[in-house]
Each structure stands twice: as C-alpha cells, then as structure tokens.
Write a protein that holds these residues in place. Structure first.
Motif, PDB file in Angstrom:
ATOM      1  N   TYR A 148       0.831  -1.211   0.000  1.00  0.00           N
ATOM      2  CA  TYR A 148       0.000   0.000   0.000  1.00  0.00           C
ATOM      3  C   TYR A 148       0.862   1.257   0.000  1.00  0.00           C
ATOM      4  O   TYR A 148       0.616   2.202  -0.764  1.00  0.00           O
ATOM      5  CB  TYR A 148      -0.910  -0.008   1.226  1.00  0.00           C
ATOM      6  N   VAL A 149       1.888   1.275   0.829  1.00  0.00           N
ATOM      7  CA  VAL A 149       2.753   2.455   0.905  1.00  0.00           C
ATOM      8  C   VAL A 149       3.518   2.647  -0.402  1.00  0.00           C
ATOM      9  O   VAL A 149       3.556   3.760  -0.971  1.00  0.00           O
ATOM     10  CB  VAL A 149       3.740   2.325   2.088  1.00  0.00           C
ATOM     11  N   LEU A 150       4.123   1.590  -0.906  1.00  0.00           N
ATOM     12  CA  LEU A 150       4.945   1.717  -2.107  1.00  0.00           C
ATOM     13  C   LEU A 150       4.094   1.992  -3.341  1.00  0.00           C
ATOM     14  O   LEU A 150       4.484   2.786  -4.210  1.00  0.00           O
ATOM     15  CB  LEU A 150       5.771   0.446  -2.295  1.00  0.00           C
ATOM     16  N   TRP A 151       2.935   1.335  -3.442  1.00  0.00           N
ATOM     17  CA  TRP A 151       2.057   1.549  -4.592  1.00  0.00           C
ATOM     18  C   TRP A 151       1.607   3.010  -4.680  1.00  0.00           C
ATOM     19  O   TRP A 151       1.623   3.614  -5.757  1.00  0.00           O
ATOM     20  CB  TRP A 151       0.846   0.621  -4.498  1.00  0.00           C
ATOM     21  N   ASN A 152       1.222   3.580  -3.546  1.00  0.00           N
ATOM     22  CA  ASN A 152       0.765   4.967  -3.560  1.00  0.00           C
ATOM     23  C   ASN A 152       1.917   5.942  -3.803  1.00  0.00           C
ATOM     24  O   ASN A 152       1.738   6.963  -4.477  1.00  0.00           O
ATOM     25  CB  ASN A 152       0.057   5.289  -2.237  1.00  0.00           C
ATOM     26  N   LEU A 153       3.090   5.631  -3.261  1.00  0.00           N
ATOM     27  CA  LEU A 153       4.242   6.497  -3.494  1.00  0.00           C
ATOM     28  C   LEU A 153       4.640   6.488  -4.967  1.00  0.00           C
ATOM     29  O   LEU A 153       4.876   7.548  -5.563  1.00  0.00           O
ATOM     30  CB  LEU A 153       5.415   6.035  -2.618  1.00  0.00           C
ATOM     31  N   THR A 154       4.718   5.308  -5.568  1.00  0.00           N
ATOM     32  CA  THR A 154       5.119   5.232  -6.981  1.00  0.00           C
ATOM     33  C   THR A 154       4.025   5.756  -7.905  1.00  0.00           C
ATOM     34  O   THR A 154       4.318   6.256  -8.989  1.00  0.00           O
ATOM     35  CB  THR A 154       5.478   3.783  -7.362  1.00  0.00           C
ATOM     36  N   THR A 155       2.754   5.647  -7.482  1.00  0.00           N
ATOM     37  CA  THR A 155       1.683   6.267  -8.266  1.00  0.00           C
ATOM     38  C   THR A 155       1.885   7.771  -8.348  1.00  0.00           C
ATOM     39  O   THR A 155       1.760   8.386  -9.419  1.00  0.00           O
ATOM     40  CB  THR A 155       0.309   5.962  -7.639  1.00  0.00           C
ATOM     41  N   LEU A 156       2.199   8.377  -7.205  1.00  0.00           N
ATOM     42  CA  LEU A 156       2.450   9.822  -7.168  1.00  0.00           C
ATOM     43  C   LEU A 156       3.636  10.189  -8.052  1.00  0.00           C
ATOM     44  O   LEU A 156       3.573  11.135  -8.844  1.00  0.00           O
ATOM     45  CB  LEU A 156       2.694  10.263  -5.727  1.00  0.00           C
ATOM     46  N   LEU A 157       4.718   9.429  -7.939  1.00  0.00           N
ATOM     47  CA  LEU A 157       5.901   9.722  -8.749  1.00  0.00           C
ATOM     48  C   LEU A 157       5.619   9.545 -10.231  1.00  0.00           C
ATOM     49  O   LEU A 157       6.077  10.334 -11.074  1.00  0.00           O
ATOM     50  CB  LEU A 157       7.059   8.811  -8.316  1.00  0.00           C
ATOM     51  N   GLY A 158       4.865   8.501 -10.577  1.00  0.00           N
ATOM     52  CA  GLY A 158       4.535   8.270 -11.978  1.00  0.00           C
ATOM     53  C   GLY A 158       3.663   9.363 -12.552  1.00  0.00           C
ATOM     54  O   GLY A 158       3.871   9.811 -13.693  1.00  0.00           O
ATOM     55  N   ALA A 159       2.679   9.815 -11.782  1.00  0.00           N
ATOM     56  CA  ALA A 159       1.803  10.878 -12.259  1.00  0.00           C
ATOM     57  C   ALA A 159       2.564  12.195 -12.408  1.00  0.00           C
ATOM     58  O   ALA A 159       2.344  12.955 -13.358  1.00  0.00           O
ATOM     59  CB  ALA A 159       0.631  11.054 -11.300  1.00  0.00           C
ATOM     60  N   LEU A 160       3.467  12.492 -11.455  1.00  0.00           N
ATOM     61  CA  LEU A 160       4.277  13.714 -11.557  1.00  0.00           C
ATOM     62  C   LEU A 160       5.241  13.647 -12.731  1.00  0.00           C
ATOM     63  O   LEU A 160       5.495  14.652 -13.398  1.00  0.00           O
ATOM     64  CB  LEU A 160       5.057  13.924 -10.254  1.00  0.00           C
ATOM     65  N   GLY A 161       5.789  12.460 -12.984  1.00  0.00           N
ATOM     66  CA  GLY A 161       6.750  12.329 -14.077  1.00  0.00           C
ATOM     67  C   GLY A 161       6.112  12.232 -15.446  1.00  0.00           C
ATOM     68  O   GLY A 161       6.804  12.364 -16.463  1.00  0.00           O
ATOM     69  N   ALA A 162       4.789  11.982 -15.509  1.00  0.00           N
ATOM     70  CA  ALA A 162       4.123  11.827 -16.799  1.00  0.00           C
ATOM     71  C   ALA A 162       4.233  13.097 -17.640  1.00  0.00           C
ATOM     72  O   ALA A 162       4.424  13.031 -18.860  1.00  0.00           O
ATOM     73  CB  ALA A 162       2.659  11.457 -16.589  1.00  0.00           C
ATOM     74  N   ALA A 163       4.127  14.253 -16.973  1.00  0.00           N
ATOM     75  CA  ALA A 163       4.206  15.508 -17.710  1.00  0.00           C
ATOM     76  C   ALA A 163       5.596  15.691 -18.329  1.00  0.00           C
ATOM     77  O   ALA A 163       5.739  16.178 -19.447  1.00  0.00           O
ATOM     78  CB  ALA A 163       3.879  16.675 -16.791  1.00  0.00           C
ATOM     79  N   ALA A 164       6.622  15.287 -17.591  1.00  0.00           N
ATOM     80  CA  ALA A 164       7.983  15.432 -18.114  1.00  0.00           C
ATOM     81  C   ALA A 164       8.264  14.437 -19.239  1.00  0.00           C
ATOM     82  O   ALA A 164       9.010  14.731 -20.176  1.00  0.00           O
ATOM     83  CB  ALA A 164       8.987  15.223 -16.979  1.00  0.00           C
ATOM     84  N   LEU A 165       7.624  13.273 -19.182  1.00  0.00           N
ATOM     85  CA  LEU A 165       7.849  12.261 -20.215  1.00  0.00           C
ATOM     86  C   LEU A 165       7.118  12.574 -21.507  1.00  0.00           C
ATOM     87  O   LEU A 165       7.513  12.128 -22.575  1.00  0.00           O
ATOM     88  CB  LEU A 165       7.383  10.883 -19.704  1.00  0.00           C
ATOM     89  N   GLY A 166       6.032  13.328 -21.407  1.00  0.00           N
ATOM     90  CA  GLY A 166       5.248  13.616 -22.601  1.00  0.00           C
ATOM     91  C   GLY A 166       4.246  12.509 -22.872  1.00  0.00           C
ATOM     92  O   GLY A 166       3.588  12.006 -21.961  1.00  0.00           O
ATOM     93  N   ASP A 167       4.124  12.120 -24.132  1.00  0.00           N
ATOM     94  CA  ASP A 167       3.155  11.099 -24.535  1.00  0.00           C
ATOM     95  C   ASP A 167       3.607   9.727 -24.044  1.00  0.00           C
ATOM     96  O   ASP A 167       4.672   9.248 -24.444  1.00  0.00           O
ATOM     97  CB  ASP A 167       3.027  11.083 -26.061  1.00  0.00           C
ATOM     98  N   PRO A 168       2.823   9.034 -23.181  1.00  0.00           N
ATOM     99  CA  PRO A 168       3.225   7.712 -22.698  1.00  0.00           C
ATOM    100  C   PRO A 168       3.391   6.701 -23.829  1.00  0.00           C
ATOM    101  O   PRO A 168       4.212   5.800 -23.747  1.00  0.00           O
ATOM    102  CB  PRO A 168       2.071   7.314 -21.765  1.00  0.00           C
ATOM    103  N   GLY A 169       2.586   6.867 -24.895  1.00  0.00           N
ATOM    104  CA  GLY A 169       2.686   5.926 -26.009  1.00  0.00           C
ATOM    105  C   GLY A 169       4.031   5.980 -26.704  1.00  0.00           C
ATOM    106  O   GLY A 169       4.506   4.984 -27.251  1.00  0.00           O
ATOM    107  N   ALA A 170       4.674   7.148 -26.703  1.00  0.00           N
ATOM    108  CA  ALA A 170       5.980   7.275 -27.347  1.00  0.00           C
ATOM    109  C   ALA A 170       7.049   6.468 -26.626  1.00  0.00           C
ATOM    110  O   ALA A 170       8.044   6.053 -27.222  1.00  0.00           O
ATOM    111  CB  ALA A 170       6.385   8.749 -27.404  1.00  0.00           C
TER     112      ALA A 170
END
Length: 261
Positions: A148-170
C-alpha cells in the motif's frame, strides 16, 4: 515420566515457518508489485486524469488490475460508466478472497474494515500460503502495508513524471497496464479450466474490440467464466455417468458369467 509427558504436551508447538521467512516473502511481493504503481501513475495521467484523481484511485480503490482497467478504458475513449463497470467486475473477486481470509485470519472486529481494504490478490496469496494463523496474519499485514505504501508512493511519482515524459505511447508505457495485469494473472492459471477461461476471454475481447465501444469488450469477456464452468461441469457429469454405466456393465457381465457356472 508422567510429568515429562505432561510438560511436553503443554509446551506450545513452534511455528512451522520462522517470522523472518514470512516477512522476507511478504516484502518481496510487496516491493515487486508496489513498483508497478509507477506505470499506473503514468498511464492514468496519460488517460487524462488529474494528479488528485490518480492518487485518489490508488488510495481509495487499491486494486491494481481494476485501476488499470478503468484508466485503460478511459484512455481508449470509453464511456466512464462502462469503464467503471468493467473495473467493478474485476474487483468483485476480492470479495471472495475476503470470505476465505475472514475464516483464516479471524482478526478483531475493530480492525476488519481496515484489513478489508488490503484484501487483494497479493495479500491473499501470501496469507493463504502460510501454514498457521499467526504466520498468515504476519504475511497479510506485511504484504498489505509494504504494498500500500509503495504503490501509492510510486503512483504519485509516476503521475508527476508523466508531464515530463510527454506522450506515454511514445515510450511504450501505454502497454504497461496490460503487461502488469497479465504478469499478475499468468501464475494463477494452473488448471485446464482456468486456462480455457482465460483463452476464451481473450478471444471474446479481441472479437468485440472493433465492434463495441471501449470498456464493453471487457464486460463481454467476463462471460467466458460461466461458459467454461458450465461446459466443465457437463463434462464431469458425463464422465460420472460413463463410469457408472461401465461399472453396471461389468457387474452385469459378472453376474452372467456366474449364472453360466
């Protein structure tokens, strides 16, 4: 001699598994699966959900496959209600886990609502693999807490990093959801009936995908379970009838030979 026997009988039996081994296995599952939250965060953000919505899903829903199904359907342009329905049906399996775990863990009434939030595939698998109630409780708690702790922490990091990564499909991250779901599902397909159900579900989803709106093929694929169960039950009935018929024939043949004698 009698006193020694009494002392030996009264002594508590040692646990079949050391606590360290249970904790090690539980942490291994929690860390391995918890890291997948990063892929969910990226996929969810790529489907159009906000950071708050993405984190709320992990905090409040906390069923990985259902979360991936929901955001995957939304990313494909599916109706939100149909996407939620597909995610709901995937999450129903946790209720059946809960029925089994309630008998095994027998937790105090006050903590049951909190423990119910952690009843998922991974915690159930670790708890049910233990030889006694104490080890099952320890495995369930450690797996649930770490995941629970790790899943929620990595969810937050993934959502924050999505903007920097751009299109996930790429980056190929649009396939992370299905890949993680298949990785969780594959080890559970042990019997012929389970493999047949999974195979039929895949066929139904592929056939319906170009014909129906996004999210609906998942619901249609769920029909594979009752179909396979019905066919499997009929085969077992037919085999039972054949076995009984064979036994009757052998008994009749034996009686005939006995009469000839």
């Amino acid at each position: 001699m009698a006193e020694q026997t009494h002392i030996r009988a009264a002594a508590p039996e040692p646990s079949a598994r050391p606590d360290a081994a249970v904790v090690r296995d539980a942490l291994g599952v929690g860390v391995a699966v918890g890291l997948s939250g990063f892929a969910f965060g990226v996929t969810s953000a790529g489907s159009g959900l906000t950071l708050l919505q993405t984190c709320a899903l992990s905090l409040l829903v906390f069923t990985g496959a259902s979360q991936f199904a929901l955001v995957g359907a939304l990313a494909a342009g599916g109706n939100p209600l149909m996407a939620a329905a597909g995610a709901f049906f995937l999450g129903v399996r946790n209720a059946f886990y809960g029925l089994r775990l309630s008998q095994l863990l027998r937790l105090p009434r006050a903590v049951r609502p909190l423990a119910a939030h952690w009843v998922i595939d991974e915690t159930s698998a670790v708890a049910l693999a233990q030889p006694d109630r104490r080890a099952a409780r320890l495995g369930f708690t450690v797996t649930g807490l770490s995941l629970y702790v790790l899943w929620n922490l990595t969810t937050l990091l993934g959502a924050l990093g999505a903007a920097a990564l751009g299109d996930p499909g790429a980056w190929g991250l649009d396939a992370a959801g299905p890949a993680v779901f298949l990785a969780l599902l594959a080890p559970m397909l042990r019997t012929t009936a389970e493999r047949a159900t999974a195979g039929l579900a895949v066929v139904l989803a592929l056939v319906c995908h170009p014909l129906l709106p996004a999210g609906v093929p998942v619901l249609v694929a769920a029909l594979a379970a009752p179909v396979v169960l019905a066919l499997h039950g009929r085969r077992r009935t037919d085999r039972g009838d054949s076995a009984r018929g064979g036994a009757v024939s052998e008994r009749a043949a034996g009686d005939h030979k006995e009469g000839e004698r």
